[in-house]
Design a protein around this motif. Structure first.
Motif, PDB file in Angstrom:
ATOM      1  N   ALA A  40     146.159  43.587 109.195  1.00 34.12           N
ATOM      2  CA  ALA A  40     145.604  44.816 109.779  1.00 34.12           C
ATOM      3  C   ALA A  40     144.144  45.031 109.385  1.00 34.12           C
ATOM      4  O   ALA A  40     143.413  45.729 110.095  1.00 34.12           O
ATOM      5  CB  ALA A  40     146.443  46.013 109.356  1.00 34.12           C
ATOM      6  N   ALA A  41     143.708  44.450 108.291  1.00 29.94           N
ATOM      7  CA  ALA A  41     142.319  44.620 107.830  1.00 29.94           C
ATOM      8  C   ALA A  41     141.325  44.004 108.800  1.00 29.94           C
ATOM      9  O   ALA A  41     140.140  44.341 108.768  1.00 29.94           O
ATOM     10  CB  ALA A  41     142.150  44.031 106.440  1.00 29.94           C
ATOM     11  N   ARG A  42     141.792  43.133 109.684  1.00 27.83           N
ATOM     12  CA  ARG A  42     140.900  42.573 110.696  1.00 27.83           C
ATOM     13  C   ARG A  42     140.364  43.666 111.620  1.00 27.83           C
ATOM     14  O   ARG A  42     139.244  43.599 112.086  1.00 27.83           O
ATOM     15  CB  ARG A  42     141.638  41.536 111.558  1.00 27.83           C
ATOM     16  N   ARG A  43     141.188  44.692 111.879  1.00 29.35           N
ATOM     17  CA  ARG A  43     140.811  45.771 112.789  1.00 29.35           C
ATOM     18  C   ARG A  43     140.182  46.959 112.079  1.00 29.35           C
ATOM     19  O   ARG A  43     139.370  47.658 112.656  1.00 29.35           O
ATOM     20  CB  ARG A  43     142.050  46.267 113.549  1.00 29.35           C
ATOM     21  N   ASN A  44     140.615  47.225 110.862  1.00 28.75           N
ATOM     22  CA  ASN A  44     140.173  48.428 110.166  1.00 28.75           C
ATOM     23  C   ASN A  44     140.047  48.113 108.674  1.00 28.75           C
ATOM     24  O   ASN A  44     141.025  47.746 108.029  1.00 28.75           O
ATOM     25  CB  ASN A  44     141.189  49.555 110.391  1.00 28.75           C
ATOM     26  N   ALA A  45     138.853  48.324 108.133  1.00 22.39           N
ATOM     27  CA  ALA A  45     138.594  47.990 106.721  1.00 22.39           C
ATOM     28  C   ALA A  45     139.403  48.858 105.758  1.00 22.39           C
ATOM     29  O   ALA A  45     139.582  48.478 104.604  1.00 22.39           O
ATOM     30  CB  ALA A  45     137.110  48.130 106.422  1.00 22.39           C
ATOM     31  N   HIS A  46     139.911  50.004 106.218  1.00 17.64           N
ATOM     32  CA  HIS A  46     140.725  50.850 105.329  1.00 17.64           C
ATOM     33  C   HIS A  46     141.945  50.085 104.811  1.00 17.64           C
ATOM     34  O   HIS A  46     142.422  50.348 103.715  1.00 17.64           O
ATOM     35  CB  HIS A  46     141.163  52.125 106.055  1.00 17.64           C
ATOM     36  N   HIS A  47     142.416  49.147 105.582  1.00 18.43           N
ATOM     37  CA  HIS A  47     143.592  48.385 105.164  1.00 18.43           C
ATOM     38  C   HIS A  47     143.303  47.487 103.963  1.00 18.43           C
ATOM     39  O   HIS A  47     144.233  47.019 103.311  1.00 18.43           O
ATOM     40  CB  HIS A  47     144.161  47.586 106.334  1.00 18.43           C
ATOM     41  N   LEU A  48     142.047  47.264 103.644  1.00 20.83           N
ATOM     42  CA  LEU A  48     141.724  46.523 102.423  1.00 20.83           C
ATOM     43  C   LEU A  48     142.178  47.311 101.200  1.00 20.83           C
ATOM     44  O   LEU A  48     142.623  46.731 100.211  1.00 20.83           O
ATOM     45  CB  LEU A  48     140.225  46.220 102.356  1.00 20.83           C
ATOM     46  N   HIS A  49     142.085  48.647 101.277  1.00 23.97           N
ATOM     47  CA  HIS A  49     142.596  49.477 100.181  1.00 23.97           C
ATOM     48  C   HIS A  49     144.115  49.315 100.076  1.00 23.97           C
ATOM     49  O   HIS A  49     144.661  49.226  98.972  1.00 23.97           O
ATOM     50  CB  HIS A  49     142.225  50.945 100.385  1.00 23.97           C
TER      51      HIS A  49
END
Length: 195
Positions: free
Chosen positions: A81-90
């Motif tokens: 999911a981090a590919r679409r939204n950097a928040h998923h890195l958290h």
């Protein structure tokens, strides 16, 4: 993780309430918000289970590797999911912390599951996670401080024909989502401090 009873129960309550609110956020009309809320609900309930005092429930030895596997799958989902939204890195960092704590508990000698101190993990990794979550809590907390400028309010027609203020649904309120994430960040700090 399985520490003293009173703080442990407070952490269980905090994480369970946070997980419950995240379930409510899954009813949002915004798809990305629903996805994020699902991962956060898993994290909240997972942290609540991990924080239950050992005097009440000491999981069997196989539970910790199973726990690590569940959060391993969640980490793969967060990475995708981090590919679409950097928040998923958290989310990825959070799930990695849960995997780390579960594996640390699995490696603990029998009987040491009552206190994480007997099963301390790698000090460098623990310190890195503590630094990350401390920064996250400080930044997220600062974002919750009200800004003195008037917030933009959109007028929508009310049932009586006049205009009223359109309030977002409970699942769509960004300040509550931030408070939810702040609560989980604080809970993660508390759990990591016991390592």
């Amino acid at each position: 993780m399985h520490g003293p009873a009173s703080p442990g129960w407070l952490l269980v309550a905090l994480c369970a309430v946070t997980g419950t609110y995240c379930l409510l956020r899954m009813r949002s009309g915004v798809e990305e918000q629903r996805r994020a809320a699902g991962g956060e609900a898993l994290m909240g309930f997972g942290m609540a289970v991990m924080a239950v005092p050992a005097a009440v429930f000491a999981p069997p030895g196989w539970a910790w590797p199973a726990y690590a596997a569940v959060f391993g799958a969640a980490a793969l989902r967060a990475l995708w999911a981090a590919r679409r939204n950097a928040h998923h890195l958290h989310h990825l960092v959070g799930t990695a912390a849960m995997i780390y704590m579960a594996l640390t508990m699995a490696a603990a000698p029998a009987g040491a599951h009552g206190h994480v101190h007997g099963a301390s993990g790698a000090p460098v990794l623990t310190g890195t996670l503590l630094a990350y979550f401390t920064g996250y809590v400080l930044v997220t907390g600062a974002r919750l401080i009200p800004v003195p400028a008037a917030a933009a309010v959109t007028a929508v027609p009310s049932a009586g024909g006049g205009t009223g203020v359109g309030a977002p649904r409970w699942g769509d309120r960004p300040e509550l989502a931030r408070a939810c994430r702040l609560s989980m960040g604080i809970g993660m700090l508390a759990m990591l401090l016991t390592m």
